[in-house]
Design an enzyme around this catalytic site. Structure first.
Site, PDB file in Angstrom:
ATOM      1  N   CYS A  55       0.853  -1.192   0.000  1.00 45.46           N
ATOM      2  CA  CYS A  55       0.000   0.000   0.000  1.00 45.46           C
ATOM      3  C   CYS A  55       0.890   1.243   0.000  1.00 45.46           C
ATOM      4  CB  CYS A  55      -0.908   0.009   1.226  1.00 45.46           C
ATOM      5  SG  CYS A  55      -2.054   1.431   1.236  1.00 45.46           S
ATOM      6  N   ASP A  59       0.443   3.728   1.704  1.00 36.59           N
ATOM      7  CA  ASP A  59       0.401   4.295   3.059  1.00 36.59           C
ATOM      8  C   ASP A  59       1.813   4.566   3.610  1.00 36.59           C
ATOM      9  OD1 ASP A  59       0.192   4.410   6.032  1.00 36.59           O
ATOM     10  OD2 ASP A  59      -1.917   3.961   5.645  1.00 36.59           O
TER      11      ASP A  59
HETATM   12 CO    CO Z   1      -3.470   1.227   2.939  1.00 34.05          CO
END
Ligand code: CO
Length: 212
Positions: A44, A46
């Protein structure tokens, strides 16, 4: 312009170069020769899930592709190009899809808010929800249901990797390629979902391609 955050990053970089050279004078010369990473990491975007840092790997060890919610979308030319290059040119031995609990992309997929362009990306996760809706609806606790969708989404992306001609061709050629699904918990620990595949045996006939 006052001293800003991005200037701090450039200063950090200079410090890092000095530190690495102190440890090994030819560190950068050796890296410049080329790369033979054993792993393709699909994670991800993130900021809390930095692939190298959480696996204690150094430059040269992980070939990395990151997007919102670590998706393997079969029309994504970016992901497919990375996968093709990693498997057929770099000859990686492992492809790891690493999701994470608390993923904003997965959370958004569980809600009904329209959030613009990203709706189209998130819809791929909604499909995973829909395909597992019986199991998910039985989980009454919101957080547990969210955690489970994170896991099911990773599992689905591993399966989607197996559906690609790139991965199936590597298996047919007996390159030893393995694909794996992991979930990172924000306390730092990675959980292996034990959904690894090293052949098309469990893929299902409809997804198995006849390859030369
Ligand atoms: Co994520």
């Amino acid at each position: 312009m006052s001293s800003s955050y991005y200037e701090k990053l450039l200063a950090n970089n200079k410090k890092w170069v000095e530190k690495m050279k102190k440890k090994d004078e030819s560190y950068f010369e050796n890296l410049a020769i080329g790369q033979t990473p054993p792993v393709l990491w699909i994670g991800c975007a993130d900021s809390r899930v930095p692939a190298n840092e959480i696996t204690c790997t150094r430059p040269g060890e992980l070939f990395v592709h990151r997007n919102i919610a670590n998706m393997v979308v079969h029309t994504d030319m970016n992901m497919l190009s990375v996968l093709d290059y990693a498997v057929n040119h770099l000859k990686v031995k492992h492809v790891i899809v690493c999701g994470h609990y608390g993923c904003g992309g997965v959370k958004a997929a569980m809600e009904n808010k329209s959030i613009g362009l990203i709706n189209k990306w998130i819809r791929n996760i909604k499909e995973v929800y829909n395909n597992n809706s019986k199991e998910l609806k039985r989980i009454k606790d919101d957080k547990k249901r969210f955690d489970r969708l994170v896991e099911l989404n990773v599992k689905a992306q591993v399966f989607d990797l197996a559906k690609t001609s790139i991965v199936q061709k590597a298996w047919k050629d007996n390159t030893g390629l393995q694909i794996h699904g992991w979930v990172y918990k924000l306390d730092g620990i990675i959980k292996d979902l034990n959904v690894s595949m090293d052949s098309a045996a469990d893929l299902g006939e409809i997804f198995t391609l006849d390859l030369d």
